[in-house]
Design a protein around this motif. Structure first.
Motif, PDB file in Angstrom:
ATOM      1  N   LEU A  83      31.202  46.137  52.951  1.00 51.35           N
ATOM      2  CA  LEU A  83      31.407  44.895  52.199  1.00 51.35           C
ATOM      3  C   LEU A  83      32.088  43.851  53.072  1.00 51.35           C
ATOM      4  CD1 LEU A  83      32.527  46.444  48.795  1.00 51.35           C
ATOM      5  CD2 LEU A  83      30.329  45.335  49.283  1.00 51.35           C
ATOM      6  N   TRP A  84      33.094  44.262  53.823  1.00 51.77           N
ATOM      7  CA  TRP A  84      33.777  43.331  54.726  1.00 51.77           C
ATOM      8  C   TRP A  84      32.833  42.832  55.820  1.00 51.77           C
ATOM      9  CZ3 TRP A  84      37.833  40.539  54.080  1.00 51.77           C
ATOM     10  CH2 TRP A  84      38.863  40.961  53.244  1.00 51.77           C
ATOM     11  N   ALA A  85      32.012  43.741  56.344  1.00 46.88           N
ATOM     12  CA  ALA A  85      31.079  43.343  57.398  1.00 46.88           C
ATOM     13  C   ALA A  85      30.049  42.347  56.866  1.00 46.88           C
ATOM     14  CB  ALA A  85      30.385  44.571  57.973  1.00 46.88           C
ATOM     15  N   ALA A  86      29.635  42.528  55.611  1.00 48.02           N
ATOM     16  CA  ALA A  86      28.685  41.581  55.017  1.00 48.02           C
ATOM     17  C   ALA A  86      29.296  40.188  54.918  1.00 48.02           C
ATOM     18  CB  ALA A  86      28.254  42.075  53.637  1.00 48.02           C
ATOM     19  N   ALA A  87      30.604  40.122  54.624  1.00 50.69           N
ATOM     20  CA  ALA A  87      31.290  38.833  54.559  1.00 50.69           C
ATOM     21  C   ALA A  87      31.422  38.209  55.943  1.00 50.69           C
ATOM     22  CB  ALA A  87      32.668  39.008  53.925  1.00 50.69           C
TER      23      ALA A  87
ATOM     24  N   GLY B 122      36.127  50.810  43.004  1.00 53.88           N
ATOM     25  CA  GLY B 122      37.552  50.500  42.899  1.00 53.88           C
ATOM     26  C   GLY B 122      37.802  49.043  42.581  1.00 53.88           C
ATOM     27  N   GLY B 123      38.809  48.499  43.249  1.00 53.25           N
ATOM     28  CA  GLY B 123      39.158  47.109  43.006  1.00 53.25           C
ATOM     29  C   GLY B 123      40.142  46.924  41.869  1.00 53.25           C
ATOM     30  N   ILE B 124      40.731  48.017  41.410  1.00 56.33           N
ATOM     31  CA  ILE B 124      41.757  47.928  40.385  1.00 56.33           C
ATOM     32  C   ILE B 124      42.924  48.791  40.847  1.00 56.33           C
ATOM     33  CG2 ILE B 124      40.585  49.757  39.059  1.00 56.33           C
ATOM     34  CD1 ILE B 124      41.823  48.485  36.546  1.00 56.33           C
ATOM     35  N   TYR B 125      44.100  48.178  40.964  1.00 56.36           N
ATOM     36  CA  TYR B 125      45.252  48.877  41.546  1.00 56.36           C
ATOM     37  C   TYR B 125      46.089  49.493  40.432  1.00 56.36           C
ATOM     38  CZ  TYR B 125      49.173  49.980  44.605  1.00 56.36           C
ATOM     39  OH  TYR B 125      50.151  50.645  45.312  1.00 56.36           O
ATOM     40  N   LEU B 126      46.108  50.809  40.388  1.00 55.14           N
ATOM     41  CA  LEU B 126      46.941  51.559  39.450  1.00 55.14           C
ATOM     42  C   LEU B 126      48.115  52.113  40.247  1.00 55.14           C
ATOM     43  CD1 LEU B 126      43.994  53.461  37.706  1.00 55.14           C
ATOM     44  CD2 LEU B 126      45.113  51.357  36.932  1.00 55.14           C
ATOM     45  N   LYS B 127      49.268  51.487  40.095  1.00 52.14           N
ATOM     46  CA  LYS B 127      50.397  51.724  40.991  1.00 52.14           C
ATOM     47  C   LYS B 127      50.756  53.209  41.128  1.00 52.14           C
ATOM     48  CE  LYS B 127      55.029  49.955  42.007  1.00 52.14           C
ATOM     49  NZ  LYS B 127      55.746  51.236  42.171  1.00 52.14           N
ATOM     50  N   GLU B 128      50.979  53.868  40.019  1.00 49.70           N
ATOM     51  CA  GLU B 128      51.418  55.260  40.085  1.00 49.70           C
ATOM     52  C   GLU B 128      50.343  56.156  40.704  1.00 49.70           C
ATOM     53  OE1 GLU B 128      52.966  58.825  37.084  1.00 49.70           O
ATOM     54  OE2 GLU B 128      52.966  56.736  36.420  1.00 49.70           O
TER      55      GLU B 128
ATOM     56  N   VAL C  24      33.640  40.990  46.779  1.00 50.46           N
ATOM     57  CA  VAL C  24      32.312  41.286  46.227  1.00 50.46           C
ATOM     58  C   VAL C  24      31.728  40.067  45.512  1.00 50.46           C
ATOM     59  CG1 VAL C  24      31.092  42.668  44.493  1.00 50.46           C
ATOM     60  CG2 VAL C  24      32.728  43.768  46.037  1.00 50.46           C
ATOM     61  N   SER C  25      32.574  39.342  44.783  1.00 46.44           N
ATOM     62  CA  SER C  25      32.082  38.196  44.006  1.00 46.44           C
ATOM     63  C   SER C  25      31.545  37.080  44.882  1.00 46.44           C
ATOM     64  CB  SER C  25      33.196  37.654  43.100  1.00 46.44           C
ATOM     65  OG  SER C  25      34.204  37.011  43.875  1.00 46.44           O
ATOM     66  N   GLN C  26      32.019  37.000  46.132  1.00 45.26           N
ATOM     67  CA  GLN C  26      31.622  35.912  47.014  1.00 45.26           C
ATOM     68  C   GLN C  26      30.479  36.268  47.966  1.00 45.26           C
ATOM     69  OE1 GLN C  26      34.970  34.087  48.975  1.00 45.26           O
ATOM     70  NE2 GLN C  26      36.201  34.020  47.109  1.00 45.26           N
ATOM     71  N   LEU C  27      30.032  37.517  47.940  1.00 39.40           N
ATOM     72  CA  LEU C  27      28.950  37.901  48.851  1.00 39.40           C
ATOM     73  C   LEU C  27      27.622  37.318  48.380  1.00 39.40           C
ATOM     74  CD1 LEU C  27      29.732  41.653  49.674  1.00 39.40           C
ATOM     75  CD2 LEU C  27      30.076  39.651  51.136  1.00 39.40           C
ATOM     76  N   PRO C  28      26.908  36.610  49.256  1.00 42.40           N
ATOM     77  CA  PRO C  28      25.602  36.062  48.874  1.00 42.40           C
ATOM     78  C   PRO C  28      24.488  37.105  48.901  1.00 42.40           C
ATOM     79  CG  PRO C  28      26.089  35.473  51.143  1.00 42.40           C
ATOM     80  CD  PRO C  28      27.321  36.169  50.605  1.00 42.40           C
TER      81      PRO C  28
ATOM     82  N   PHE D 128      31.624  42.646  39.580  1.00 43.09           N
ATOM     83  CA  PHE D 128      32.005  41.352  40.137  1.00 43.09           C
ATOM     84  C   PHE D 128      30.864  40.704  40.921  1.00 43.09           C
ATOM     85  CE2 PHE D 128      36.028  43.359  39.239  1.00 43.09           C
ATOM     86  CZ  PHE D 128      36.780  42.309  38.731  1.00 43.09           C
ATOM     87  N   HIS D 129      29.787  41.435  41.135  1.00 39.88           N
ATOM     88  CA  HIS D 129      28.646  40.878  41.859  1.00 39.88           C
ATOM     89  C   HIS D 129      27.623  40.322  40.872  1.00 39.88           C
ATOM     90  CE1 HIS D 129      25.095  40.759  44.533  1.00 39.88           C
ATOM     91  NE2 HIS D 129      25.985  40.555  45.477  1.00 39.88           N
ATOM     92  N   ARG D 130      26.934  39.277  41.289  1.00 41.03           N
ATOM     93  CA  ARG D 130      25.986  38.587  40.403  1.00 41.03           C
ATOM     94  C   ARG D 130      24.855  39.496  39.927  1.00 41.03           C
ATOM     95  NH1 ARG D 130      21.746  37.849  43.806  1.00 41.03           N
ATOM     96  NH2 ARG D 130      22.226  37.752  46.038  1.00 41.03           N
ATOM     97  N   LEU D 131      24.502  40.532  40.699  1.00 43.76           N
ATOM     98  CA  LEU D 131      23.403  41.412  40.302  1.00 43.76           C
ATOM     99  C   LEU D 131      23.758  42.324  39.133  1.00 43.76           C
ATOM    100  CD1 LEU D 131      21.799  42.595  43.686  1.00 43.76           C
ATOM    101  CD2 LEU D 131      20.949  40.881  42.078  1.00 43.76           C
TER     102      LEU D 131
END
Length: 302
Positions: free
Chosen positions: A129-133, A149-155, A234-238, A263-266
């Motif tokens: 994902l980072w490489a695509a950006a 993922g993309g949701i931080y559950l602290k414990e 993810v939301s900003q990847l074209p 979070f992706h348009r697809l």
């Protein structure tokens, strides 16, 4: 084994023969794994698609540090376009997914691959994902496998990081010589026991991974900042982004895969970019190579 220097660091890789398809498939393995885990899938795809697999820096047969005699000129290559600056990256660590993505960008440039689909497993999915950006012109799409993922559950994350650190502390080299040790790795994180050949490879990769890279990749990919940045990324990847999830994956449960995919348009409200593979745990490419290869082929050919 073929090797190539990426920013001065020797990396192991395998590249199949060119085909008539204009896109190459680039496979990125996960934490404490290596390029070999992709072989069952690559053997099914390489007839009509060129496939590149490589070992991440510090894992498999790739080194973790530059060779002493590499040329200074190699370190001067700048491969990060302005688009990456939107994310305010901290570059104080060399083991973040974004920095591993820079390694990948350098690899593709050196190999003259100008059109690629990135296929990443687990942590490798985040790197993809980072490489695509970073490379929107070169990367035509991303397929994340057992990644989300993309949701931080602290414990939960604190427990995971602590357990991971303890896990890394008990891996002397002689561990791989213990009789039957591979039996433990036939069942870990999978829906059905793996063939002992793959369990043996898991033991080797676990024991041989560079200590600094193994710990750094674990800690730097699971910080609150890093996890919370993923949905924005993810939301900003074209490019198109697809997610393959194992229905029985206990490491990256399908609900967390769907969360990041949403979070992706697809995603289109119904999860059009998520494919669940039945009877599959966290190592889809070993557990269900036929299904994984079939889905990859249908996505790439559209």
């Amino acid at each position: 084994m073929a090797t190539i220097e990426i920013l001065g660091v020797p990396h192991a890789y395998e590249l199949t023969a060119p085909t008539s398809c204009p896109h190459a498939l680039v496979f990125i393995h996960g934490w404490l794994n290596s390029r070999g885990y992709w072989q069952p899938v690559i053997s099914r795809l390489s007839v009509d698609l060129q496939c590149l697999s490589y070992d991440l820096r510090g894992f498999g047969e790739s080194k973790s540090q530059p060779e002493a005699d590499f040329s200074q000129a190699q370190t001067d290559v700048s491969l990060t376009p302005n688009s990456i600056n939107e994310f305010n990256l901290p570059f104080d660590s060399i083991y973040t997914p974004a920095v591993y993505a820079q390694d990948l960008a350098a690899l593709l440039e050196q190999m003259n691959i100008t059109s690629a689909w990135l296929i990443g497993h687990s942590l490798g999915g985040t790197i993809a994902l980072w490489a695509a950006a970073q490379m929107p012109e070169c990367v035509k799409g991303v397929i994340c496998i057992n990644a989300g993922g993309g949701i931080y559950l602290k414990e939960a994350f604190e427990q995971f990081r602590s357990a991971g650190q303890r896990f890394l502390q008990v891996r002397p080299r002689w561990l791989s010589q213990l009789p039957l040790i591979d039996l433990l790795f036939t069942r870990a994180s999978v829906a059905r026991p793996l063939d002992r050949h793959w369990a043996r490879q898991r033991v080797i990769d676990f024991v041989m991974a560079d200590p600094e890279a193994a710990l750094g990749a674990l800690l730097d990919s699971t910080t609150e900042e890093e996890v919370n940045r993923l949905p924005q990324l993810v939301s900003q990847l074209p490019q198109p982004v697809y997610f393959l999830a194992g229905t029985d994956d206990k490491v990256m449960e399908p609900k967390y895969v769907r969360h990041l995919a949403s979070f992706h348009r697809l995603f289109q409200y119904t999860g059009d970019n998520v494919i669940e593979i039945p009877d599959c745990g966290h190592l889809a490419m070993l557990e269900q190579p036929d299904a994984v290869a079939s889905h990859i082929r249908s996505i790439v050919y559209g």
